[in-house]
Enzyme design. Structure first.
Site, PDB file in Angstrom:
ATOM      1  N   ASP A   1     -61.286 -54.049  26.706  1.00 19.13           N
ATOM      2  CA  ASP A   1     -61.400 -53.783  25.274  1.00 19.13           C
ATOM      3  C   ASP A   1     -62.857 -53.410  24.981  1.00 19.13           C
ATOM      4  O   ASP A   1     -63.660 -53.338  25.909  1.00 19.13           O
ATOM      5  CB  ASP A   1     -60.969 -55.040  24.492  1.00 19.13           C
ATOM      6  CG  ASP A   1     -60.420 -54.707  23.123  1.00 19.13           C
ATOM      7  OD1 ASP A   1     -61.072 -53.940  22.389  1.00 19.13           O
ATOM      8  OD2 ASP A   1     -59.348 -55.220  22.772  1.00 19.13           O
TER       9      ASP A   1
ATOM     10  N   ASP B   1     -53.550 -57.517  18.731  1.00 20.90           N
ATOM     11  CA  ASP B   1     -54.411 -56.601  19.463  1.00 20.90           C
ATOM     12  C   ASP B   1     -54.651 -57.205  20.837  1.00 20.90           C
ATOM     13  O   ASP B   1     -55.461 -58.122  21.006  1.00 20.90           O
ATOM     14  CB  ASP B   1     -55.721 -56.397  18.708  1.00 20.90           C
ATOM     15  CG  ASP B   1     -56.471 -55.170  19.209  1.00 20.90           C
ATOM     16  OD1 ASP B   1     -55.977 -54.518  20.151  1.00 20.90           O
ATOM     17  OD2 ASP B   1     -57.542 -54.864  18.657  1.00 20.90           O
ATOM     18  N   ALA B   2     -53.893 -56.718  21.809  1.00 21.68           N
ATOM     19  CA  ALA B   2     -53.896 -57.368  23.121  1.00 21.68           C
ATOM     20  C   ALA B   2     -54.077 -56.360  24.241  1.00 21.68           C
ATOM     21  O   ALA B   2     -54.383 -56.726  25.362  1.00 21.68           O
ATOM     22  CB  ALA B   2     -52.591 -58.132  23.313  1.00 21.68           C
ATOM     23  N   LYS B   3     -53.867 -55.088  23.945  1.00 20.15           N
ATOM     24  CA  LYS B   3     -54.075 -53.998  24.904  1.00 20.15           C
ATOM     25  C   LYS B   3     -53.411 -54.301  26.247  1.00 20.15           C
ATOM     26  O   LYS B   3     -54.017 -54.206  27.304  1.00 20.15           O
ATOM     27  CB  LYS B   3     -55.574 -53.701  25.037  1.00 20.15           C
ATOM     28  CG  LYS B   3     -56.179 -53.385  23.652  1.00 20.15           C
ATOM     29  CD  LYS B   3     -57.502 -52.707  23.684  1.00 20.15           C
ATOM     30  CE  LYS B   3     -57.931 -52.169  22.334  1.00 20.15           C
ATOM     31  NZ  LYS B   3     -58.203 -53.161  21.273  1.00 20.15           N
ATOM     32  N   ARG B   4     -52.122 -54.638  26.175  1.00 21.60           N
ATOM     33  CA  ARG B   4     -51.352 -54.940  27.369  1.00 21.60           C
ATOM     34  C   ARG B   4     -50.831 -53.660  28.021  1.00 21.60           C
ATOM     35  O   ARG B   4     -51.017 -52.567  27.490  1.00 21.60           O
ATOM     36  CB  ARG B   4     -50.176 -55.870  27.011  1.00 21.60           C
ATOM     37  CG  ARG B   4     -50.605 -57.220  26.457  1.00 21.60           C
ATOM     38  CD  ARG B   4     -51.397 -58.019  27.474  1.00 21.60           C
ATOM     39  NE  ARG B   4     -51.535 -59.413  27.085  1.00 21.60           N
ATOM     40  CZ  ARG B   4     -52.587 -59.947  26.471  1.00 21.60           C
ATOM     41  NH1 ARG B   4     -53.628 -59.207  26.163  1.00 21.60           N
ATOM     42  NH2 ARG B   4     -52.613 -61.239  26.180  1.00 21.60           N
TER      43      ARG B   4
END
Lengths: 271, 271
Positions: free
Chosen positions: B96, A91-94
Site C-alpha cells: 500500500d 481498504d485491504a488491497k487483497r
C-alpha cells in the site's frame, strides 16, 4: 448497495466524501488509551452527515492483532446499526490465486460484511473474479494509485505505448461491470482521469490522495466526474487526525463539512 | 533468520520444503469442530522434521474474523516455541502507500513476529521499502505467480520486449538485497526460472504451484536451483488436506516425507 442507491446518497447529502478510518495510535489523544473503536465511533458520529462512505484501512487494525480485528468488526457493526445508508469500503488491497481469493471474498463479504473491498490486479483474472457475484458488493481494483511508487510499474508502456494502468482498466472491465466494479485512481495525477474516463465512462472511481497527499479536489471533479458523479473521494489523515487532542471529533466534523461544501458546489452542474 | 541460517537448515534437513498452512474448514475432519489451531498443531508436529518453513496464508484465518487471527497468532507462537529453527512466512500479499505499508510491516514483523511476508509490487517502491530494514526479516515480492491470471499482466511486454515480471525483478532488486528480499516464482512456468536466475542469481525464490496446481519439482530444481539451493518450494493442499479424515496428520507426514526425499536427491549436486 446498488449504483443507483449510491448516487441517491450523493444527491441527498450533496457530497461524494469518503472518510478513511485509519486510526494511528500515535496521533490519537492520550485520553482514549489506544482504543480504536472509541476513536472511530466519535469520528463516525461527527462526520456521518457529511460523508457517503467510510473506508477503514485494514493495516491500522491488523497492527493490533486479533484485538484490532475486533475493533474493525465493531466499527462495521456500529456503522451498520446507526448509519445503514453509508457505504463501507474495506481498504485491504487483497488478491491471490482463485482458491485464496475465494476465501478473502468470504472474509470481507460474509464474515465482515462490508460493501466493497480494494483489490490489487497483479495476479490477474482468477485473483479478481472470485470477489464478483456477491449481490450488492463491489470490487475496487487498483488502477492508478496516488503514491510516488505508482510510476515504477503502473506507467510502464507496452509495445503500443499503452501504460499498464490502462491495460488493467481495459482488461478488468471485461470481468465485471460498472455495477460491481470500481477503480482506485489517485488524485495526485488528476489530469490522467480524463484518459481514464474514456475507458471507463460509467464506473465509480475511488479517489485517494486529496489532502495529506496533495491532490486537488477541483481537478478531480473537472477530469473525473460523470453524470452520476462517479466519484468517491477519500480523505483520511486530513480529517481524522486534523487535531490530535481531545477535540479531534469536532475538528474532524469541521474538516469533513469543509470538504462537503466544496463538493456541493462541484456537484451543481449535475444535480 | 539470515540467508546462511536458512541454507544451514536446508543442509541439515536435506529439504527445501515449505508446508502451506491454509486450513480449509470444509476439508478438515469433523472431529476438529473447525478448530484451526488444533488442526495446525497436528500438521506442524507431523511435518516439521521434513520442512524448513511453514507458510500460513492469511485468507484462511481472516475468514473467521478476530478468532481466526487468534488462531494465526497461536500457530506462530507454537512454531516458535517448539520448532524455533523453522522459517515462518505470512502469505498475505500486502502492499500500500508508504504510510500504510509501514503499518503492515509493524503488524507482521512486530505484532505477529513472522520471518517473512509476501508483498504485491503493483504500487512500486514506497509500497515495498517500508518492509525492509527489519533485522533478519524478509520481503517476498510477487514476480511470476503460479495461476492462470499471471498471463494477464505479468507477461505484458514493454517496448523493449521485457515482460512486466522481469521489470519487477530488475527494479525491486535495487531496493533490497539477496539478504532481505525473495521472490515468488510459480512452479507452473518452471522453464522461465532459467531467465529469472539470470536477473537474480543469488536471491531465494519461494515457489508455489507444485502439487495441486500441477508444477513439477524436478523442473523447478533444474531451472531454479543455485549453489545455496535458493529455493523454498511450497505445498499446501497436497500435504495438509491429502486426507480429510482423522488420519490427516499421518497422511500429511507421509506426503511431506515423500517431497523431502525427492528434494534430498535433487540436492545431491550441491550438498
Amino acid at each position: 448497495m446498488t449504483r443507483e442507491e449510491l448516487f441517491s446518497q450523493i444527491k441527498l447529502k450533496r457530497s461524494f466524501l469518503c472518510v478513511g478510518l485509519d486510526p494511528d495510535l500515535e496521533k490519537m489523544p492520550a485520553s482514549l488509551n489506544g482504543n480504536l473503536f472509541e476513536f472511530n465511533k466519535a469520528i463516525i458520529d461527527a462526520t456521518a452527515q457529511y460523508a457517503i462512505a467510510f473506508k477503514p484501512n485494514m493495516a491500522f487494525y491488523e497492527v493490533q492483532g486479533a484485538s484490532g480485528i475486533t475493533a474493525f468488526e465493531d466499527t462495521v457493526a456500529y456503522i451498520r446499526a446507526h448509519y445503514p445508508d453509508i457505504f463501507i469500503i474495506a481498504d485491504a488491497k487483497r488478491g491471490d490465486i482463485g482458491n485464496t481469493s475465494k476465501m478473502y471474498a468470504r472474509s470481507f463479504f460474509e464474515t465482515m460484511d462490508v460493501d466493497a473491498l480494494t483489490v490489487a490486479p497483479y495476479m490477474g483474472e482468477d485473483s479478481i473474479t472470485p470477489f464478483l457475484g456477491y449481490k450488492g458488493k463491489w470490487v475496487v481494483v487498483l488502477a492508478l494509485t496516488s503514491n510516488k511508487g505508482s510510476l515504477d510499474f503502473q506507467h510502464v508502456e507496452d509495445a503500443h505505448g499503452t501504460p499498464l494502468y490502462m491495460t488493467v482498466l481495459q482488461k478488468t472491465k471485461q470481468w465485471g461491470s460498472a455495477d460491481d466494479m470500481m477503480y482506485v485512481c489517485g488524485a495526485t495525477q488528476a489530469a490522467l482521469l480524463a484518459d481514464i474516463r474514456r475507458v471507463v465512462p460509467q464506473h465509480f472511481l475511488l479517489v485517494p490522495g486529496v489532502g495529506a497527499q496533495g491532490g486537488s479536489l477541483e481537478e478531480v471533479a473537472k477530469y473525473g466526474m460523470n453524470s452520476q458523479c462517479g466519484l468517491i473521494v477519500n480523505s483520511s489523515r486530513g480529517i481524522i487526525h486534523a487535531s490530535r487532542d481531545d477535540d479531534f471529533a469536532q475538528v474532524a466534523a469541521l474538516k469533513a463539512r469543509e470538504m462537503q461544501q466544496k463538493m456541493q458546489s462541484l456537484l451543481q452542474d449535475i444535480l
